[in-house]
Design a protein around this motif. Structure first.
Motif, PDB file in Angstrom:
ATOM      1  N   UNK A  33     100.940  -0.001 -27.894  1.00 59.24           N
ATOM      2  CA  UNK A  33     102.036   0.136 -27.268  1.00 59.24           C
ATOM      3  C   UNK A  33     101.977  -0.334 -25.804  1.00 59.24           C
ATOM      4  N   UNK A  34     100.827  -1.026 -25.167  1.00 54.87           N
ATOM      5  CA  UNK A  34     100.733  -1.427 -23.922  1.00 54.87           C
ATOM      6  C   UNK A  34     101.756  -2.193 -23.376  1.00 54.87           C
ATOM      7  N   UNK A  35     102.361  -3.056 -24.185  1.00 51.41           N
ATOM      8  CA  UNK A  35     103.301  -4.243 -23.587  1.00 51.41           C
ATOM      9  C   UNK A  35     104.863  -3.549 -23.391  1.00 51.41           C
ATOM     10  N   UNK A  36     104.790  -2.474 -24.036  1.00 50.94           N
ATOM     11  CA  UNK A  36     106.280  -1.655 -23.788  1.00 50.94           C
ATOM     12  C   UNK A  36     106.335  -1.136 -22.343  1.00 50.94           C
ATOM     13  N   UNK A  37     107.442  -1.515 -21.814  1.00 51.24           N
ATOM     14  CA  UNK A  37     107.765  -1.038 -20.358  1.00 51.24           C
ATOM     15  C   UNK A  37     107.719   0.542 -20.105  1.00 51.24           C
ATOM     16  N   UNK A  38     107.920   1.400 -21.413  1.00 49.33           N
ATOM     17  CA  UNK A  38     107.673   2.729 -21.319  1.00 49.33           C
ATOM     18  C   UNK A  38     106.136   3.112 -21.514  1.00 49.33           C
ATOM     19  N   UNK A  39     105.421   2.309 -21.855  1.00 45.41           N
ATOM     20  CA  UNK A  39     103.915   2.826 -22.149  1.00 45.41           C
ATOM     21  C   UNK A  39     103.112   3.393 -21.078  1.00 45.41           C
ATOM     22  N   UNK A  40     102.481   4.417 -21.310  1.00 45.96           N
ATOM     23  CA  UNK A  40     101.674   5.046 -20.508  1.00 45.96           C
ATOM     24  C   UNK A  40     100.600   4.228 -19.945  1.00 45.96           C
ATOM     25  N   UNK A  41     100.272   3.081 -20.832  1.00 45.54           N
ATOM     26  CA  UNK A  41      99.276   2.208 -20.610  1.00 45.54           C
ATOM     27  C   UNK A  41      99.605   0.889 -19.578  1.00 45.54           C
ATOM     28  N   UNK A  42     100.925   0.975 -19.254  1.00 44.44           N
ATOM     29  CA  UNK A  42     101.358  -0.288 -18.774  1.00 44.44           C
ATOM     30  C   UNK A  42     100.535  -0.699 -17.623  1.00 44.44           C
ATOM     31  N   UNK A  43     100.233   0.033 -16.764  1.00 38.78           N
ATOM     32  CA  UNK A  43      99.478  -0.118 -15.638  1.00 38.78           C
ATOM     33  C   UNK A  43      97.742  -0.218 -15.797  1.00 38.78           C
ATOM     34  N   UNK A  44      97.334   0.738 -16.592  1.00 40.56           N
ATOM     35  CA  UNK A  44      95.990   0.655 -16.754  1.00 40.56           C
ATOM     36  C   UNK A  44      95.405  -0.259 -17.803  1.00 40.56           C
TER      37      UNK A  44
END
Length: 262
Positions: A38-49
């Motif tokens: 899910x890292x490509x989702x704007x709501x992902x908790x991994x968006x920055x990491x």
């Protein structure tokens, strides 16, 4: 199995509809490939990491041959790299070289430190970019088993001269006198020398800089300011040395050259 590692994201690619496949460079485990769901989702908790150039702490879950993130926190994002095309181009090339020179299940503590220090220098414009690039290339190669013999001329042993020449493929130096009289038995132009033998000319400042780069502590690697002519020679020598020993070039290097109009 679950474990936690500090790591630098050195590659990212799309996977499925919203996932990312990351390659982390870690100090003890070398390269690790991991899925960030899910890292490509704007709501992902991994968006920055889960972004390229990010250094952080990563919780990884492994099952069989598969590994995925189960948690992550950012230590350093090197934000300055992302808002400048020249910084981005150079940093991308640095990560490509780091990937090439690292491996899986191999300790990479020094390579990781070199990468982090180099990215910091790029992000903060600590030194001119040609110097940052040259220092990184030459130190990365010497750390990876390609340390040249810079102690003196391989023929007569003279430690320095007005000009020395690095025999790129043999990893040794020759002074101008021995090169002309012993090796070639003639007086060719500098361009002919470099073309025929893959020899890289080094003035006294360039030789001193090259010796410093191979020996300096990583935290002091950029703690010198050479003259512009030395930077130019060092840049040519370092890139030539790296490309010929790795026997390949990099699209990111061509991108950097185009951006910098080189």
């Amino acid at each position: 199995m679950q474990y936690t590692v500090d790591g630098l994201v050195i590659r990212e690619s799309e996977s499925g509809e919203n996932d990312k496949r990351l390659v982390l460079l870690t100090p003890d485990r070398g390269r690790i490939s991991v899925l960030a769901k899910g890292a490509r989702s704007l709501r992902s908790k991994y968006m920055n990491s889960a972004a390229l150039f990010t250094y952080g702490n990563y919780e990884i879950t492994e099952r069989g041959e598969h590994a995925w993130l189960s948690g992550a926190s950012v230590t350093e994002s090197f934000y300055g790299i992302r808002n400048d095309i020249e910084r981005l181009a150079l940093a991308s090339y640095v990560l490509d070289v780091v990937y090439e020179l690292s491996g899986e299940a191999e300790g990479a503590c020094d390579m990781l430190r070199l990468a982090l220090n180099t990215l910091f220098a790029i992000a903060n414009d600590c030194k001119p970019r040609p110097l940052i690039k040259a220092v990184f290339e030459f130190r990365a190669m010497t750390m990876s088993g390609y340390l040249p013999d810079l102690s003196g001329c391989s023929v007569c042993g003279k430690p320095r001269g007005s000009y020395m020449y690095l025999d790129v493929m043999n990893g040794e130096m020759k002074c101008a006198e021995c090169l002309h009289t012993v090796e070639l038995k003639k007086q060719p132009s500098e361009d002919e020398l470099v073309s025929a033998r893959i020899l890289s000319p080094m003035g006294s400042g360039t030789l001193a800089a090259a010796r410093y780069i191979t020996e300096a502590p990583l935290e002091r690697l950029l703690s010198f300011t050479p003259e512009e002519t030395t930077v130019s020679e060092l840049a040519r020598m370092s890139e030539t040395y790296l490309l010929h020993h790795l026997e390949r070039s990099f699209p990111s290097l061509e991108f950097y050259r185009n951006v910098m109009n080189l």
